[in-house]
Design a protein around this motif. Structure first.
Motif, PDB file in Angstrom:
ATOM      1  N   ILE A 154       0.843  -1.203   0.000  1.00  0.00           N
ATOM      2  CA  ILE A 154       0.000   0.000   0.000  1.00  0.00           C
ATOM      3  C   ILE A 154       0.873   1.247   0.000  1.00  0.00           C
ATOM      4  N   GLY A 155       1.925   1.213   0.809  1.00  0.00           N
ATOM      5  CA  GLY A 155       2.847   2.342   0.839  1.00  0.00           C
ATOM      6  C   GLY A 155       3.496   2.583  -0.510  1.00  0.00           C
ATOM      7  N   ASP A 156       3.915   1.511  -1.178  1.00  0.00           N
ATOM      8  CA  ASP A 156       4.501   1.654  -2.516  1.00  0.00           C
ATOM      9  C   ASP A 156       3.501   2.283  -3.479  1.00  0.00           C
ATOM     10  N   ALA A 157       2.222   1.880  -3.348  1.00  0.00           N
ATOM     11  CA  ALA A 157       1.190   2.372  -4.267  1.00  0.00           C
ATOM     12  C   ALA A 157       0.902   3.848  -4.070  1.00  0.00           C
ATOM     13  N   GLN A 158       1.213   4.380  -2.877  1.00  0.00           N
ATOM     14  CA  GLN A 158       1.011   5.818  -2.691  1.00  0.00           C
ATOM     15  C   GLN A 158       2.359   6.535  -2.531  1.00  0.00           C
ATOM     16  N   SER A 159       3.254   6.150  -3.456  1.00  0.00           N
ATOM     17  CA  SER A 159       4.568   6.800  -3.581  1.00  0.00           C
ATOM     18  C   SER A 159       5.370   6.738  -2.294  1.00  0.00           C
ATOM     19  N   ARG A 160       5.149   5.661  -1.511  1.00  0.00           N
ATOM     20  CA  ARG A 160       5.875   5.423  -0.260  1.00  0.00           C
ATOM     21  C   ARG A 160       5.695   6.552   0.743  1.00  0.00           C
ATOM     22  N   MET A 161       4.535   7.170   0.689  1.00  0.00           N
ATOM     23  CA  MET A 161       4.163   8.205   1.642  1.00  0.00           C
ATOM     24  C   MET A 161       3.106   7.638   2.599  1.00  0.00           C
ATOM     25  N   GLY A 162       2.933   8.305   3.733  1.00  0.00           N
ATOM     26  CA  GLY A 162       1.903   7.899   4.681  1.00  0.00           C
ATOM     27  C   GLY A 162       2.286   6.736   5.573  1.00  0.00           C
ATOM     28  N   LEU A 163       3.550   6.344   5.543  1.00  0.00           N
ATOM     29  CA  LEU A 163       4.033   5.244   6.376  1.00  0.00           C
ATOM     30  C   LEU A 163       4.602   5.802   7.676  1.00  0.00           C
ATOM     31  N   MET A 164       4.130   5.283   8.795  1.00  0.00           N
ATOM     32  CA  MET A 164       4.581   5.801  10.083  1.00  0.00           C
ATOM     33  C   MET A 164       6.029   5.432  10.366  1.00  0.00           C
ATOM     34  N   HIS A 165       6.633   6.194  11.246  1.00  0.00           N
ATOM     35  CA  HIS A 165       8.012   5.970  11.668  1.00  0.00           C
ATOM     36  C   HIS A 165       8.185   4.539  12.160  1.00  0.00           C
ATOM     37  N   ALA A 166       9.348   3.968  11.874  1.00  0.00           N
ATOM     38  CA  ALA A 166       9.603   2.575  12.226  1.00  0.00           C
ATOM     39  C   ALA A 166       9.551   2.315  13.722  1.00  0.00           C
ATOM     40  N   ALA A 167       9.624   3.367  14.538  1.00  0.00           N
ATOM     41  CA  ALA A 167       9.560   3.185  15.994  1.00  0.00           C
ATOM     42  C   ALA A 167       8.165   2.792  16.463  1.00  0.00           C
ATOM     43  N   ILE A 168       7.151   3.030  15.645  1.00  0.00           N
ATOM     44  CA  ILE A 168       5.786   2.626  16.012  1.00  0.00           C
ATOM     45  C   ILE A 168       5.624   1.158  15.619  1.00  0.00           C
ATOM     46  N   ARG A 169       5.690   0.282  16.626  1.00  0.00           N
ATOM     47  CA  ARG A 169       5.759  -1.152  16.380  1.00  0.00           C
ATOM     48  C   ARG A 169       4.559  -1.887  16.967  1.00  0.00           C
TER      49      ARG A 169
ATOM     50  N   THR B 127      -6.361   4.725  -3.986  1.00  0.00           N
ATOM     51  CA  THR B 127      -5.242   3.942  -3.464  1.00  0.00           C
ATOM     52  C   THR B 127      -5.507   2.451  -3.593  1.00  0.00           C
ATOM     53  N   LEU B 128      -6.753   2.036  -3.426  1.00  0.00           N
ATOM     54  CA  LEU B 128      -7.098   0.632  -3.622  1.00  0.00           C
ATOM     55  C   LEU B 128      -6.806   0.203  -5.049  1.00  0.00           C
ATOM     56  N   GLU B 129      -7.190   1.044  -6.009  1.00  0.00           N
ATOM     57  CA  GLU B 129      -6.924   0.724  -7.414  1.00  0.00           C
ATOM     58  C   GLU B 129      -5.422   0.671  -7.686  1.00  0.00           C
ATOM     59  N   LYS B 130      -4.681   1.633  -7.157  1.00  0.00           N
ATOM     60  CA  LYS B 130      -3.234   1.664  -7.379  1.00  0.00           C
ATOM     61  C   LYS B 130      -2.545   0.468  -6.717  1.00  0.00           C
ATOM     62  N   THR B 131      -3.062   0.043  -5.572  1.00  0.00           N
ATOM     63  CA  THR B 131      -2.457  -1.099  -4.882  1.00  0.00           C
ATOM     64  C   THR B 131      -2.685  -2.379  -5.666  1.00  0.00           C
ATOM     65  N   ARG B 132      -3.876  -2.536  -6.226  1.00  0.00           N
ATOM     66  CA  ARG B 132      -4.128  -3.698  -7.082  1.00  0.00           C
ATOM     67  C   ARG B 132      -3.179  -3.712  -8.281  1.00  0.00           C
ATOM     68  N   ALA B 133      -2.974  -2.531  -8.864  1.00  0.00           N
ATOM     69  CA  ALA B 133      -2.065  -2.445 -10.008  1.00  0.00           C
ATOM     70  C   ALA B 133      -0.627  -2.750  -9.588  1.00  0.00           C
ATOM     71  N   GLN B 134      -0.239  -2.264  -8.416  1.00  0.00           N
ATOM     72  CA  GLN B 134       1.104  -2.533  -7.919  1.00  0.00           C
ATOM     73  C   GLN B 134       1.317  -4.021  -7.673  1.00  0.00           C
ATOM     74  N   GLU B 135       0.266  -4.681  -7.173  1.00  0.00           N
ATOM     75  CA  GLU B 135       0.351  -6.130  -6.952  1.00  0.00           C
ATOM     76  C   GLU B 135       0.594  -6.850  -8.270  1.00  0.00           C
ATOM     77  N   GLN B 136      -0.095  -6.427  -9.325  1.00  0.00           N
ATOM     78  CA  GLN B 136       0.084  -7.059 -10.637  1.00  0.00           C
ATOM     79  C   GLN B 136       1.492  -6.822 -11.172  1.00  0.00           C
ATOM     80  N   THR B 137       2.008  -5.631 -10.961  1.00  0.00           N
ATOM     81  CA  THR B 137       3.375  -5.324 -11.400  1.00  0.00           C
ATOM     82  C   THR B 137       4.376  -6.238 -10.710  1.00  0.00           C
ATOM     83  N   GLU B 138       4.216  -6.398  -9.397  1.00  0.00           N
ATOM     84  CA  GLU B 138       5.147  -7.240  -8.647  1.00  0.00           C
ATOM     85  C   GLU B 138       4.983  -8.713  -9.011  1.00  0.00           C
ATOM     86  N   ALA B 139       3.744  -9.133  -9.302  1.00  0.00           N
ATOM     87  CA  ALA B 139       3.528 -10.516  -9.735  1.00  0.00           C
ATOM     88  C   ALA B 139       4.255 -10.778 -11.051  1.00  0.00           C
TER      89      ALA B 139
END
Length: 212
Positions: free
Chosen positions: A35-50, A189-201
């Motif tokens: 999902i993060g890749d599909a939205q240009s790797r934005m909107g992902l919280m800091h790695a400290a939030i676990r 974002t849902l549409e872009k994530t589906r497309a990203q999944e196909q690209t990676e497949a």
């Protein structure tokens, strides 16, 4: 609230529109990283939030809360107006020396249908939260309990894990971490994530051809 405390130090935002949960649940079928890749790797919280409750994923709409370090009055009050499918997104100023969340609040969340909790701060009672099945993410864990004095805000945008979270945004968490999707971009974002999944497949399908 189940506690007795004055709430005049809190600022409450009038109710806001929540998006439909179904598209968020569909989006949550994909990994947070995708999902993060599909939205240009934005909107992902800091790695400290676990995740402090391993194996429990979350997906829902942001109910934003700002609270003073080590204080949970605003969290108690927020649950009075929470709706099923909300995720408590708490800016506790990144303090990890004193927990602002624990098992009693966790039980209240379960009773209210809360989909999960994300804390830029500390929680405690993680074994109990795991046992009750409440997906919980936090910056840290501390046995020190909270105060209940305020101040705080409920329903106004907050920063959590370096991401600004607005009321009603979609929020999804898995074992990698947390992604936030602005509510007006959920369908896109849902549409872009589906497309990203196909690209990676397609890339994975090429891997056997590289083996000699």
């Amino acid at each position: 609230m189940i506690i007795t405390a004055a709430t005049d130090s809190l600022q409450l935002t009038p109710d806001w529109d929540r998006p439909a949960l179904r598209p968020i649940q569909e989006l949550a079928q994909f990994p947070v990283a995708l999902i993060g890749d599909a939205q240009s790797r934005m909107g992902l919280m800091h790695a400290a939030i676990r995740p402090v409750t391993p194996g429990l994923r979350l997906a829902g709409t942001v109910l934003p809360i700002q609270t003073r370090e080590g204080d949970n009055l605003a969290i108690h009050r927020a649950l009075d107006d929470a709706r099923p499918g909300d995720v408590l997104v708490i800016n506790a100023n990144s303090d990890t020396n004193r927990a602002c969340f624990g098992d009693i609040l966790g039980e209240l969340c379960i009773a209210r249908g809360i989909a999960g909790v994300v804390i830029d701060g500390a929680t405690r009672d993680v074994a109990e939260l795991q046992a009750m099945g409440l997906p919980t993410y936090a910056r840290g864990i501390s046995p020190a309990g909270p105060f209940k004095y305020g101040p705080g805000t409920i329903g106004a945008p907050v920063a959590c894990g370096n991401v600004v979270c607005h009321p009603g945004d979609a929020i999804i968490g898995d074992s990698d971490g947390i992604v936030v999707v602005p509510k007006h971009l959920i369908t896109t974002t849902l549409e872009k994530t589906r497309a990203q999944e196909q690209t990676e497949a397609g890339l994975r399908a090429k891997i056997p051809t590289l083996v000699h």
